[in-house]
Design an enzyme around this catalytic site. Structure first.
Site: not given
Ligand code: NAD
Ligand code: USQ
Length: 401
Positions: A181, A185
């Site tokens: 994943y 990015k």
């Molecule tokens: P999410 O899964 O809750 O939301 C993503 C949405 O995109 C969903 O509603 C899904 O249906 C839609 N989607 C996915 N593929 C699609 C496609 N091909 N066409 C149309 N719709 C589509 O995820 P989120 O947590 O809201 O994350 C949103 C973005 O932010 C992601 O790109 C993620 O990588 C980034 N991000 C999230 C976090 C986090 O902690 N949640 C942290 C860093 C970056």
């Molecule tokens: N972790 C634990 N215990 C848990 C879950 C996670 O120790 O029960 C640890 C993981 O091993 C990792 C850290 O917590 O070291 C963060 O894990 P996470 O699942 O909270 O986050 P991550 O997998 O990195 O992904 C999430 C979002 C993703 C986004 C990313 C931002 O799902 O979409 O891109 O955070 S970042 O971490 O800065 O890349």
């Protein structure tokens, strides 16, 4: 401003769409609702009971100055994306619509392939659509801090000045992502930067840290607007998971030593950062990178904060160290810069001020919906499942493309 939010039914996207709409922007949501399908396929459910997209938007639109428009469709479908562009003519496009779970992408070959095709091809389509229909449209793309990995030097915001054999240049910061994943990015970042260079597009790549919390001013206005709050091993992010575990007295699932340090931010800051990026667009041909997080914590720091918050609520919280199912450094140097959004005016919500209200209290409020079988990790980075699934089954998971 006319802003389209791709992925507007998701966690960050829903909060952002309401926030921008509430601030007077004309907003459209694009989503194919596939995330709801993945939840069903994996047998997981958000802690909070969320309404259908149609219901939540209809309730919002009853009192909105500018109603939110919905385009239901797949970003990887160029015909669909083109018709949305022709109809809505966005001035800014916020792109959240990707498969965003690292564990999901590490389940097996099919999920890795699906994640890469959904994310990379979707973003490529977005770039072509902007070029074809709306070349001035500002792309605000959600990247991730995980693109950088955990190098033994300070992490800059996107670019680093390097001196090599007596010559100097400013180059993209080295990338060492930790899952298939996170790799998507990096691939997206390269494609975006290339499109800005060759076509003069304008883009902001927001390298976001781990988001926590679920409540924003807008989602709190009505039960119909409640946002998702994932706590399962695939989609639940670490702090959200710990709060839900604490609410039922389950020992917090720290992976390995717990020294893994990342940048974190409150969902209320996610929405503000996106607004700041939209209101201050990149120049023509510019590909800016902002590191979007407000504070750094190790996993153990978070566990201790949740323990302390639990004590205030009269809940005794234990910590367990599980073997780390991921391949990642469990102790490491981490110092990532994050000044650019603050320079634009971001005033962070700090975890110390919101842990109880924005997280623990929500976990306790919905305690009856917690399924403890979703706590322990099953996806293992070292051992992807080697299974052959019938085509139809993978098609439902979206993984057969
Ligand atoms: P999410 O899964 O809750 O939301 C993503 C949405 O995109 C969903 O509603 C899904 O249906 C839609 N989607 C996915 N593929 C699609 C496609 N091909 N066409 C149309 N719709 C589509 O995820 P989120 O947590 O809201 O994350 C949103 C973005 O932010 C992601 O790109 C993620 O990588 C980034 N991000 C999230 C976090 C986090 O902690 N949640 C942290 C860093 C970056
Ligand atoms: N972790 C634990 N215990 C848990 C879950 C996670 O120790 O029960 C640890 C993981 O091993 C990792 C850290 O917590 O070291 C963060 O894990 P996470 O699942 O909270 O986050 P991550 O997998 O990195 O992904 C999430 C979002 C993703 C986004 C990313 C931002 O799902 O979409 O891109 O955070 S970042 O971490 O800065 O890349």
């Amino acid at each position: 401003m006319k802003i389209v939010v791709l992925g507007g039914d998701g966690y960050c996207g829903w909060a952002t769409a309401l926030y921008l709409s509430g601030r007077g922007q004309t907003v459209a949501i694009v989503d194919n609702l596939i995330r709801r399908q993945w939840d069903r396929d994996l047998g997981v459910e958000t802690l909070t009971p969320i309404r259908t997209l149609a219901e939540r938007v209809a309730v919002w639109n009853r009192s909105a100055a500018n109603p939110i428009e919905v385009f239901e469709g797949d970003v990887t479908d160029y015909g669909f994306l083109s018709s949305m562009f022709r109809e809505f003519r966005p001035e800014a496009l916020v792109h959240f619509a990707e498969q965003r779970s690292a564990p999901y992408s590490m389940i097996d070959r099919e999920h890795a392939v699906f994640t890469q095709s959904n994310n990379v091809l979707g973003t490529l389509n977005v770039l072509f659509a902007i070029k074809e229909f709306q070349p001035e449209c500002h792309l605000v793309k959600l990247g991730t801090m995980g693109e950088y990995g955990t190098p033994n030097i300070d992490i800059e915001e996107g670019y680093i000045e390097i001196e090599h054999n007596g010559r100097k240049d400013t180059l993209p910061f080295p990338k060492q992502p930790g899952s298939f994943y996170h790799l998507t990015k990096v691939h997206d970042s390269h494609n975006i930067s290339f499109a800005c260079r060759i076509w003069g597009l304008r883009a902001t790549d927001l390298n976001q840290g781990v988001v926590y919390g679920t409540v924003t001013d807008e989602t709190a206005r009505d039960e119909a607007f409640v946002n998702r709050f994932d706590y399962d091993e695939i989609f639940g992010t670490v702090l959200n998971r710990f709060c839900v575990q604490a609410a039922v007295g389950f020992p917090l699932t720290v992976y390995g030593k717990g020294g893994q340090t990342r940048g974190y931010l409150d969902i209320r800051d996610t929405v503000r950062c996106v607004e700041l990026a939209c209101l201050n667009p990149a120049a023509k041909g510019e590909c800016r990178v902002y590191n979007q997080f407000t504070e750094q914590f190790s996993v153990l720091d978070l566990a201790h904060l949740v323990q302390a918050a639990g004590r205030k609520l009269g809940i005794e919280v234990a910590v367990q160290h599980l073997p780390d199912p991921r391949v990642e450094a469990e102790q490491h140097y981490y110092n990532a810069k994050h000044a650019k959004l603050a320079d634009l005016g971001l005033q962070p919500h700090l975890l110390s001020e919101s842990l109880l209200d924005s997280l623990m209290n929500i976990a306790v409020r919905y305690r009856d919906r917690i399924d403890q079988s979703l706590f322990l990790p099953r996806v293992n980075w070292r051992q992807p499942v080697n299974r052959r699934q019938p085509k139809e089954e993978m098609a439902t998971a979206g993984a057969a493309k």
